[in-house]
Design an enzyme around this catalytic site. Structure first.
Site, PDB file in Angstrom:
ATOM      1  CG  ASN A 181     -58.448 -91.434  -0.235  1.00 13.89           C
ATOM      2  OD1 ASN A 181     -59.417 -91.513   0.532  1.00 13.89           O
ATOM      3  ND2 ASN A 181     -57.843 -90.282  -0.466  1.00 13.89           N
ATOM      4  CG  ASN A 212     -57.059 -82.370  -6.597  1.00 10.34           C
ATOM      5  OD1 ASN A 212     -57.463 -81.563  -7.427  1.00 10.34           O
ATOM      6  ND2 ASN A 212     -56.761 -83.619  -6.903  1.00 10.34           N
ATOM      7  CG  ASP A 263     -62.892 -83.558  -0.563  1.00 10.74           C
ATOM      8  OD1 ASP A 263     -62.585 -84.648  -0.028  1.00 10.74           O
ATOM      9  OD2 ASP A 263     -62.347 -83.132  -1.586  1.00 10.74           O
TER      10      ASP A 263
HETATM   11  O1  DOR Z   1     -58.068 -82.317  -1.213  1.00 11.16           O
HETATM   12  C1  DOR Z   1     -58.207 -83.515  -1.343  1.00 11.16           C
HETATM   13  N1  DOR Z   1     -57.925 -84.367  -0.351  1.00 11.16           N
HETATM   14  N2  DOR Z   1     -58.647 -83.959  -2.497  1.00 11.16           N
HETATM   15  C2  DOR Z   1     -58.704 -85.259  -2.770  1.00 11.16           C
HETATM   16  O2  DOR Z   1     -59.108 -85.598  -3.830  1.00 11.16           O
HETATM   17  C3  DOR Z   1     -58.222 -86.241  -1.799  1.00 11.16           C
HETATM   18  C4  DOR Z   1     -58.283 -85.731  -0.445  1.00 11.16           C
HETATM   19  C5  DOR Z   1     -57.485 -86.525   0.518  1.00 11.16           C
HETATM   20  O3  DOR Z   1     -57.595 -87.759   0.536  1.00 11.16           O
HETATM   21  O4  DOR Z   1     -56.749 -85.932   1.307  1.00 11.16           O
HETATM   22 ZN    ZN Z   2     -61.742 -85.889  -4.710  1.00  9.77          ZN
HETATM   23 ZN    ZN Z   3     -62.260 -86.400  -1.343  1.00 11.98          ZN
END
Ligand code: DOR
Ligand code: ZN
Ligand code: ZN
Length: 401
Positions: A90, A254, A281
């Site tokens: 992303n 998330n 994450d």
């Molecule tokens: O907490 C999150 N942060 N969940 C995600 O799915 C994306 C990620 C982000 O890119 O900050």
């Molecule tokens: Zn995710």
């Molecule tokens: Zn992620």
């Protein structure tokens, strides 16, 4: 030459004292005692392990360099004991075709201090409207994902899975249904339907950051039915924190923190083998993006510098999981499942090594954070197992003074 003295390695679930001699980028010898006149690291009281792997990090470059860069992210990973990571797509531009992926790969080649395997996206710009140019990127990536949001266009997802199968790459899923969103149902409804796609296409299908009881039930059942192509990861925060503990934006991510029931299910998945690996994450954001009203704060917490000590302290030290399982979760499973080439502490293997201080408690403080992001709920935690030295290709890339 580089010598690691007096440390312990994990063998048959036990800590065994071994010295390790490194020549150039390779492990030259592992033995009960090695004496050699060269640079020496004292690893007394430490667990010496192959460099850990985190298959789920957000390093924000290209596009969001205020939050993190490949350089700062990989340095933070090195501090955390990791010698291989997989940064999420992303980004801006999204790596959804060769040209865009190349922008990221060029930065990685220039700046990464460890092995860095970028994800490409499943859909163009993660818009869930049109499939990305998977044919064009497949030979440069180990996996594809639209992390940050779920793929809800199931026809596109299925097509991507057939291509992933053809190229032997993984589809990693941020399983989230667009209707139920952050509700537990948003996760497990998506998991349920995606398992069917994984079964039909038989591609390698990996569920990211699983956090609900039902999700684990579905995955456990699929595995019991023999679908070895289906795997999943869990994140330290979903194992240790529940929604009732939320204080401010640093507890917001998330999937969100869940009920105590869901936390217990996540812990059980870690213990019973339903979870194949731990992934942080790691999601850095700026102060301005996080230190606002909870509802306005962006999703995500950093995690790569605390993932190992959190799991070591709360699950290994307490005998909830074995040392072998700890190694599987952080090294062998991610390497095997994502086809990253394995790392063993044996003669002839690449010297990618982490040295964890498992004898002393260390209180995690904001001043020591290497990541640009300081958004973590774990400040002040006193933990065992912080990494004190990282060796990549035979060279020390991180060391506590
Ligand atoms: O907490 C999150 N942060 N969940 C995600 O799915 C994306 C990620 C982000 O890119 O900050
Ligand atoms: Zn995710
Ligand atoms: Zn992620």
């Amino acid at each position: 030459m580089l010598l690691i003295k007096n440390g312990s390695i994990v063998k048959n679930n036990q800590l065994i004292k071994k010295d390790i001699l490194i020549e150039d980028d390779l492990i030259k010898e592992v033995a009960d005692e090695i004496n050699f006149d060269c640079e020496t690291i004292d690893a007394k009281g430490c667990l010496v392990m192959p460099g850990a792997v985190d298959v789920h990090v957000h390093f924000r470059e290209p596009g969001f360099e205020k939050k993190e860069t490949i350089l700062t992210g990989t340095k933070a990973a090195a501090k955390g004991g990791f010698t291989a990571v997989m940064p999420m797509p992303n980004l801006n531009p999204f790596p959804d075709c060769y040209e865009n992926l190349k922008v990221e790969m060029d930065i990685i080649n220039k700046d990464s201090v460890i092995d860095c395997y970028p994800y490409a996206t499943v859909t163009v710009a993660e818009k869930d409207e049109k499939m990305a140019d998977i044919n064009g990127v497949a030979k440069y990536v180990k996996a594809i994902t639209d992390d940050g949001r779920g793929v809800n266009s199931l026809d596109i997802l299925k097509h991507a899975c057939y291509l992933a199968k053809k190229y032997n790459i993984i589809v990693a899923s941020h399983a989230e249904d667009n209707v139920y969103k952050y509700d537990p149902k948003g996760e497990y409804v998506a998991v349920k339907r995606e398992i069917e796609i994984a079964k039909e296409t038989m591609c390698k299908y990996h569920f990211c950051h699983m956090s609900t009881k039902e999700s684990f039930e579905y995955i456990k059942k699929a595995k019991a039915d023999g679908y070895k192509n289906i795997t999943c990861e869990v994140a330290p925060h979903h194992l240790l924190l529940s929604s009732d503990m939320i204080k401010d934006g640093n507890w917001k991510m998330n999937p969100p923190l869940r009920s105590k029931d869901d936390v217990n299910a996540t812990v059980n998945a870690l213990i019973d083998g339903t979870a194949d690996m731990v992934a942080s994450d790691h999601a850095p954001h700026t102060k301005e993006e996080k230190e606002v009203e909870y509802s306005k704060a962006l999703n995500g917490i950093i995690g790569i510098e605390t993932s190992i000590p959190l799991i070591y302290t709360y699950f290994v030290k307490t005998n909830k999981i074995s040392l072998d399982r700890f190694m599987d979760l952080f090294v062998y499973n991610p390497n095997r499942i994502f086809n990253l080439g394995n790392r063993y502490l044996e003669k002839g293997y690449v010297a990618d090594i982490a040295i964890l201080d498992i004898s002393n408690l260390h209180k995690y403080s904001v001043d020591e954070i290497v990541s640009k992001g300081k958004n973590t709920p774990f400040i002040g935690y006193e933990l065992y197992g912080f990494n004190k030295c990282t060796i990549k290709d035979g060279k020390i890339i991180y060391k506590v003074n």
